[in-house]
Write a protein that holds these residues in place. Structure first.
Motif, PDB file in Angstrom:
ATOM      1  N   ASP A  51      37.972   7.218  72.928  1.00  0.00           N
ATOM      2  CA  ASP A  51      37.316   7.368  71.632  1.00  0.00           C
ATOM      3  C   ASP A  51      36.057   6.503  71.513  1.00  0.00           C
ATOM      4  OD1 ASP A  51      39.238   9.148  70.811  1.00  0.00           O
ATOM      5  OD2 ASP A  51      40.426   7.664  69.720  1.00  0.00           O
ATOM      6  N   GLU A  52      35.991   5.427  72.277  1.00  0.00           N
ATOM      7  CA  GLU A  52      34.881   4.496  72.124  1.00  0.00           C
ATOM      8  C   GLU A  52      33.870   4.564  73.263  1.00  0.00           C
ATOM      9  OE1 GLU A  52      36.054   0.378  72.333  1.00  0.00           O
ATOM     10  OE2 GLU A  52      37.554   0.768  73.872  1.00  0.00           O
ATOM     11  N   GLY A  65      31.570   6.516  74.193  1.00  0.00           N
ATOM     12  CA  GLY A  65      30.194   6.876  73.878  1.00  0.00           C
ATOM     13  C   GLY A  65      29.353   5.709  73.396  1.00  0.00           C
ATOM     14  N   HIS A  66      30.002   4.632  72.961  1.00  0.00           N
ATOM     15  CA  HIS A  66      29.257   3.461  72.506  1.00  0.00           C
ATOM     16  C   HIS A  66      28.592   2.717  73.656  1.00  0.00           C
ATOM     17  CE1 HIS A  66      30.572   3.978  68.434  1.00  0.00           C
ATOM     18  NE2 HIS A  66      31.850   3.873  68.744  1.00  0.00           N
ATOM     19  N   ASN A  69      26.283   7.999  59.217  1.00  0.00           N
ATOM     20  CA  ASN A  69      26.707   7.215  60.381  1.00  0.00           C
ATOM     21  C   ASN A  69      26.464   7.938  61.706  1.00  0.00           C
ATOM     22  OD1 ASN A  69      27.623   5.015  58.819  1.00  0.00           O
ATOM     23  ND2 ASN A  69      29.584   6.049  58.449  1.00  0.00           N
ATOM     24  N   THR A  70      25.476   8.815  61.725  1.00  0.00           N
ATOM     25  CA  THR A  70      25.065   9.406  62.999  1.00  0.00           C
ATOM     26  C   THR A  70      24.305   8.389  63.831  1.00  0.00           C
ATOM     27  OG1 THR A  70      25.003  11.665  62.142  1.00  0.00           O
ATOM     28  CG2 THR A  70      23.631  11.198  64.054  1.00  0.00           C
ATOM     29  N   LYS A 104      25.627   8.080  67.424  1.00  0.00           N
ATOM     30  CA  LYS A 104      27.087   7.947  67.438  1.00  0.00           C
ATOM     31  C   LYS A 104      27.778   9.301  67.504  1.00  0.00           C
ATOM     32  CE  LYS A 104      27.446   3.861  64.418  1.00  0.00           C
ATOM     33  NZ  LYS A 104      28.101   3.367  63.185  1.00  0.00           N
ATOM     34  N   LYS A 105      27.204  10.288  66.828  1.00  0.00           N
ATOM     35  CA  LYS A 105      27.860  11.591  66.755  1.00  0.00           C
ATOM     36  C   LYS A 105      26.810  12.685  66.662  1.00  0.00           C
ATOM     37  CE  LYS A 105      28.765  10.958  61.776  1.00  0.00           C
ATOM     38  NZ  LYS A 105      29.830  10.831  60.772  1.00  0.00           N
ATOM     39  N   ASN A 106      27.283  13.918  66.631  1.00  0.00           N
ATOM     40  CA  ASN A 106      26.390  15.071  66.710  1.00  0.00           C
ATOM     41  C   ASN A 106      25.603  15.310  65.428  1.00  0.00           C
ATOM     42  OD1 ASN A 106      26.942  16.088  69.372  1.00  0.00           O
ATOM     43  ND2 ASN A 106      28.935  16.753  68.625  1.00  0.00           N
ATOM     44  N   ARG A 126      25.109  21.926  68.053  1.00  0.00           N
ATOM     45  CA  ARG A 126      25.422  20.523  67.777  1.00  0.00           C
ATOM     46  C   ARG A 126      25.016  19.689  68.987  1.00  0.00           C
ATOM     47  NH1 ARG A 126      29.132  19.106  64.070  1.00  0.00           N
ATOM     48  NH2 ARG A 126      30.332  17.813  65.509  1.00  0.00           N
ATOM     49  N   LYS A 160      23.959  15.439  70.455  1.00  0.00           N
ATOM     50  CA  LYS A 160      23.815  13.987  70.274  1.00  0.00           C
ATOM     51  C   LYS A 160      22.518  13.483  70.898  1.00  0.00           C
ATOM     52  CE  LYS A 160      27.255  11.130  70.692  1.00  0.00           C
ATOM     53  NZ  LYS A 160      28.432  10.401  71.216  1.00  0.00           N
TER      54      LYS A 160
END
Length: 561
Positions: A270-271, A273-274, A381-382, A408-410, A455, A457
């Protein structure tokens, strides 16, 4: 497969504690000495590497052995990613993963193929029951390969905990010879905040590394003031492989007090991508070099251990500092970097210019950008930070900044296509223009009424592209009306140079046949040992479809005895 002690296995699976990393529980999944081409948590594009990449002597077909007793809990076969992958859950609650396989062991292969033929699909994901495929320690479970996204033959091997979090397999006693400390290829200092500067500059500065004869480093003495951050590019090498692999631990110390730590023992998917926040993303995109920040700028990664000041250095005027970085590989070979810093305030420097545009994006708010037939929806929060974006529309082309800011997201891109003639709307897709030549790369596109949506990122340039060209189909190892009695495999090359291959379907005499797809070689392969082809005269029909629906049909006759 062996069913011995199955009941005990299930019982102990739920009861065994995971407080320690067992050192003698897992054995090597290969019969050759372990040499690594990739290490755990190594920095990769958009993710951390979740296991060990074990070299297979540039060969495929090596035996893969179960690292411990257990049962096959998951099987996945896909064109991309892990390719053919096997998951074995063990009584102690851990799961081992074996990926990029050539094929499975006979009993598992039969289990998979039965379901592939039932679903009429090469790609599938299965979750066998615990009693279906029980495995003994050291049992043959697969053969090594190069399937999926693998760039060369190797075994990708993981150990996950009972929450599906990958852990460093080296913690479990796997021995890889490594007597060489990590090496450092670059170090940078970042002035952060009002009044900060390094070497009389208010922008990021590369520092000159001075290696010592013992493998440690110093830098030239620097003058600085204010809030400063440091980033480094570092790798490790094991003794039996030339690959530039990831390190195990990084710590920093300011005047002897620990100020920051990166601990690469485990992470969650889950993390992962950071990672784009951990590295200097702009630097990576422009220089293709991973600079790991040694300061925490609001990054939620669990591998970052909290210490005072989040790793930042606060430099005061007329004060001296010693800043040290310790980099360890798993074998505890350390490399040290020492920076001597003089605090010297310079009030004559201009602050760094902040590129401002009419499009200010507040990270904690939802924003819609719209012009002409194109809109961009940026959800709350993208972005990690507030940011000014370049936003420009020219016809059907969207220029949305450069891909130098991590997300952070799409976001959602929407293109109105109502002005296109109805007959060609189904042939349109959204493309990301990449590289110097602005090659149109297909972006997964959905049609919603008179609009195309995607979509993504990634910032960058997007446009409407059209694909009216059907895929190509070429037999590789046979000709029309050929006798193939002595052939084990039937091979066909398929390609689509625009939107790309979406799916395919092959039949012989009207019956579906399994054809494995290797996207790297653009090859479909049928194994006659499946036993589906049983007649002398055979009519092969193959239909290949691209991502916008263009299809090609190939038909031929072949003979077998």
């Amino acid at each position: 497969m062996k069913l011995v002690l199955f009941s005990c296995f299930i019982f102990s699976f739920f009861l065994h504690a995971q407080s320690q990393y067992p050192q003698d529980y897992f054995s090597s999944p290969l019969e050759i000495p372990i040499a690594l081409s990739g290490t755990f948590a190594e920095l990769r594009s958009n993710h951390f590497h979740s296991g060990l990449d074990i070299k297979t002597q540039q060969r495929v077909g090596l035996k893969i052995l179960a690292a411990a007793e257990g049962y096959v809990s998951r099987i996945k076969v896909s064109f991309f990613g892990y390719g053919k992958a096997l998951y074995i859950t063990h009584p102690n609650g851990y799961t081992t993963v074996y990926a990029h396989l050539q094929k499975f062991a006979p009993a598992i292969e039969a289990y998979v193929k039965k379901r592939q033929y039932s679903k009429e699909s090469y790609q599938l994901e299965l979750f066998p029951q615990p009693e279906d495929l029980v495995i003994s320690k050291g049992e043959l479970v697969a053969y090594s390969g190069n399937s999926g996204g693998s760039l060369a033959p190797h075994l990708h091997f993981e150990i996950r905990d009972n929450q599906e979090r990958p852990l460093n397999p080296m913690l479990f006693g796997f021995d890889v010879k490594d007597t060489t400390p990590p090496f450092v290829s670059a170090i940078y200092a970042y002035p952060i905040g009002e009044g900060a500067h390094v070497s009389h500059a208010t922008t990021k500065q590369r520092l000159r590394l001075i290696p010592s004869q013992y493998g440690d480093y110093t830098t030239e003495k620097i003058n600085a003031y204010g809030k400063i951050g440091i980033a480094i590019a570092t790798n490790d090498r094991q003794d039996h492989a030339p690959n530039k692999n990831g390190v195990y631990n990084i710590q920093t110390f300011l005047n002897g007090t620990k100020s920051y730590e990166l601990d690469f023992k485990q992470f969650s998917f889950d993390e992962t991508g950071h990672i784009n926040r951990l590295i200097d993303y702009k630097h990576y995109k422009e220089k293709k070099q991973y600079l790991q920040k040694l300061f925490n700028d609001a990054n939620p990664l669990s591998i970052i251990k909290p210490y005072s000041n989040d790793g930042y250095i606060s430099i005061k005027d007329s004060t001296s500092y010693v800043y040290k970085i310790k980099i360890n590989d798993f074998k505890n070979n350390p490399s040290w970097i020492t920076l001597d810093i003089n605090g010297i305030k310079n009030d004559s420097l201009e602050p760094p210019a902040i590129p401002m545009t009419p499009y200010f994006i507040s990270s904690n708010q939802t924003t819609e950008l719209r012009e002409g037939s194109i809109s961009v929806n940026i959800f709350k929060n993208t972005f990690y930070d507030d940011v000014y974006l370049n936003f420009e529309v020219q016809g059907d082309t969207l220029m949305l900044h450069d891909d130098i800011v991590p997300l952070k997201k799409n976001m959602t891109l929407s293109f109105d296509i109502s002005h296109y003639p109805a007959p060609i709307r189904d042939k349109l897709y959204i493309a990301n223009l990449v590289g110097r030549k602005k090659y149109p790369a297909y972006t997964s596109t959905k049609r919603e009424g008179q609009a195309l949506t995607a979509r993504t990122k990634k910032l960058g340039t997007y446009t409407i592209a059209m694909d009216t060209v059907s895929p190509t189909i070429q037999p590789r190892n046979f000709k029309d009306k050929q006798w193939l009695s002595n052939y084990r495999f039937l091979k066909i090359r398929i390609n689509d140079s625009e939107s790309g291959i979406s799916n395919y379907r092959a039949t012989v005499n009207g019956k579906w046949i399994l054809m494995e797809y290797d996207y790297k070689t653009k090859t479909l392969t049928h194994d006659f040992s499946d036993g589906i082809v049983s007649e002398t005269k055979n009519n092969l029909k193959l239909i290949v479809t691209d991502n916008v629906g263009n299809s090609s049909t190939f038909e031929t006759l072949f003979y077998r005895k």
